[in-house]
Motif scaffolding. Structure first.
Motif, PDB file in Angstrom:
ATOM      1  N   VAL A 126      26.905  49.044  59.240  1.00 27.05           N
ATOM      2  CA  VAL A 126      25.706  48.881  58.414  1.00 27.05           C
ATOM      3  C   VAL A 126      25.820  47.535  57.707  1.00 27.05           C
ATOM      4  O   VAL A 126      26.869  47.202  57.158  1.00 27.05           O
ATOM      5  CB  VAL A 126      25.601  50.052  57.400  1.00 27.05           C
ATOM      6  N   LYS A 127      24.743  46.762  57.732  1.00 29.15           N
ATOM      7  CA  LYS A 127      24.857  45.366  57.291  1.00 29.15           C
ATOM      8  C   LYS A 127      24.331  45.105  55.872  1.00 29.15           C
ATOM      9  O   LYS A 127      24.320  43.975  55.421  1.00 29.15           O
ATOM     10  CB  LYS A 127      24.101  44.456  58.274  1.00 29.15           C
ATOM     11  N   HIS A 128      23.869  46.135  55.185  1.00 33.45           N
ATOM     12  CA  HIS A 128      23.517  45.984  53.774  1.00 33.45           C
ATOM     13  C   HIS A 128      24.398  46.902  52.921  1.00 33.45           C
ATOM     14  O   HIS A 128      24.788  47.982  53.377  1.00 33.45           O
ATOM     15  CB  HIS A 128      22.038  46.338  53.521  1.00 33.45           C
ATOM     16  N   ALA A 188      19.754  53.198  62.436  1.00 28.01           N
ATOM     17  CA  ALA A 188      18.793  52.087  62.368  1.00 28.01           C
ATOM     18  C   ALA A 188      19.485  50.750  62.561  1.00 28.01           C
ATOM     19  O   ALA A 188      18.955  49.830  63.188  1.00 28.01           O
ATOM     20  CB  ALA A 188      18.073  52.125  61.020  1.00 28.01           C
ATOM     21  N   CYS A 189      20.700  50.630  62.021  1.00 22.44           N
ATOM     22  CA  CYS A 189      21.420  49.348  62.036  1.00 22.44           C
ATOM     23  C   CYS A 189      22.210  49.110  63.329  1.00 22.44           C
ATOM     24  O   CYS A 189      22.622  47.988  63.611  1.00 22.44           O
ATOM     25  CB  CYS A 189      22.365  49.301  60.839  1.00 22.44           C
ATOM     26  N   CYS A 240      16.020  41.490  58.167  1.00 19.37           N
ATOM     27  CA  CYS A 240      15.851  42.879  58.609  1.00 19.37           C
ATOM     28  C   CYS A 240      15.465  43.791  57.435  1.00 19.37           C
ATOM     29  O   CYS A 240      16.070  43.742  56.361  1.00 19.37           O
ATOM     30  CB  CYS A 240      17.147  43.376  59.260  1.00 19.37           C
ATOM     31  N   LEU A 260      17.891  50.165  53.125  1.00 15.07           N
ATOM     32  CA  LEU A 260      19.044  49.528  52.476  1.00 15.07           C
ATOM     33  C   LEU A 260      18.814  48.061  52.156  1.00 15.07           C
ATOM     34  O   LEU A 260      19.549  47.478  51.358  1.00 15.07           O
ATOM     35  CB  LEU A 260      20.308  49.706  53.332  1.00 15.07           C
ATOM     36  N   TYR A 261      17.789  47.452  52.737  1.00 19.76           N
ATOM     37  CA  TYR A 261      17.500  46.060  52.365  1.00 19.76           C
ATOM     38  C   TYR A 261      17.101  45.975  50.889  1.00 19.76           C
ATOM     39  O   TYR A 261      17.202  44.931  50.260  1.00 19.76           O
ATOM     40  CB  TYR A 261      16.413  45.455  53.266  1.00 19.76           C
ATOM     41  N   ALA A 300      14.664  47.173  58.503  1.00 17.09           N
ATOM     42  CA  ALA A 300      14.457  48.339  59.366  1.00 17.09           C
ATOM     43  C   ALA A 300      14.745  49.652  58.654  1.00 17.09           C
ATOM     44  O   ALA A 300      14.221  50.697  59.031  1.00 17.09           O
ATOM     45  CB  ALA A 300      15.327  48.203  60.620  1.00 17.09           C
ATOM     46  N   CYS A 301      15.614  49.630  57.657  1.00 18.31           N
ATOM     47  CA  CYS A 301      15.823  50.831  56.841  1.00 18.31           C
ATOM     48  C   CYS A 301      15.768  50.408  55.378  1.00 18.31           C
ATOM     49  O   CYS A 301      15.707  49.214  55.064  1.00 18.31           O
ATOM     50  CB  CYS A 301      17.156  51.510  57.191  1.00 18.31           C
ATOM     51  N   TRP A 345      22.128  46.047  65.816  1.00 21.80           N
ATOM     52  CA  TRP A 345      22.781  44.768  65.445  1.00 21.80           C
ATOM     53  C   TRP A 345      24.217  44.753  65.941  1.00 21.80           C
ATOM     54  O   TRP A 345      24.690  43.755  66.482  1.00 21.80           O
ATOM     55  CB  TRP A 345      22.761  44.566  63.923  1.00 21.80           C
TER      56      TRP A 345
END
Ligand code: SF4
Length: 216
Positions: A101-103, A125-126, A32, A37-38, A34-35, A129
């Motif tokens: 949030v996953k990051h 954005a997250c 991902c 934070l990756y 999508a924002c 998920w």
């Protein structure tokens, strides 16, 4: 499982598989972007636990240890949560843990990476998920750890300290309980503050334990 790598900015709903089982969703979430934070996090830290867990714990975001390990709630706050769950009588192996949030979002302070609160746009954005995790796991109880998670799951007006430890319905689940994030216990300024915060966390988790014991 293989899939095409998404371009930066591709929204999460465009990544979700047709039949969104938990393993498939976890697999596509790895890529991902999508924002933004990756770019700061080492990897996507997706939720973990039984695929039909009765209870899902939702925190804000992975921390420094989780970011490097790729697993949620394995750092100091996660260890404290494990202890509080045991004390409240909740079997940790039956719990699914994840984050809104996953990051990992962080800023440098010397050599350390310090947690930085995610923006509303990043949480938004997250969110798909988290919604996909909830649709797949179907927990009977959602527990929000900290204000960010509670406001995301229950609503932006939610006041954590006024309403923690009570059972509240939300668009994402009929039984939602909010409490402090275990990292808030670790951040308390002295041992007395840590004890008070820890005891209050356990008291809220006992509310969850009672819900889980109720016959359905
Ligand atoms: S924080 Fe969430 S939406 Fe943003 S890149 Fe990571 S997984 Fe995707």
């Amino acid at each position: 499982m293989t899939h095409r790598k998404p371009r930066p900015g591709t929204p999460v709903p465009d990544l979700l598989p047709d039949r969104p089982t938990l393993p498939k969703v976890r697999d596509v979430a790895k890529d991902c972007k999508a924002c933004d934070l990756y770019k700061t996090g080492t990897q996507t830290v997706f939720g973990e636990g039984p695929s039909r867990a009765e209870v899902m714990f939702v925190g804000e975001q992975p921390g420094d240890v989780e970011d490097l390990a790729g697993h949620p709630f394995v750092g100091p706050a996660g260890k404290l949560l494990d202890r509080a769950l045991a004390q409240a009588g909740i079997d940790r192996s039956l719990v699914y843990v994840t984050n809104v949030v996953k990051h990992f979002k962080w800023e440098p302070r010397g050599k350390r990476r310090i947690h930085k609160k995610p923006r509303v746009s990043e949480i938004k954005a997250c969110r798909p998920w988290l919604e996909a995790e909830l649709r797949a796991v179907k927990p009977s109880v959602i527990v929000c750890l900290g204000a960010t998670a509670a406001q995301s799951v229950i609503g932006p007006q939610f006041k954590l300290m006024a309403n923690r430890g009570t059972v509240i319905p939300s668009p994402l689940g009929e039984q939602v309980v909010a409490t402090i994030h275990p990292s808030a216990v670790l951040r308390a300024p002295d041992s007395e503050g840590r004890k008070q915060a820890y005891d209050s966390l356990v008291a809220d988790l006992k509310v969850v334990a009672r819900l889980l014991r109720k016959p359905r």
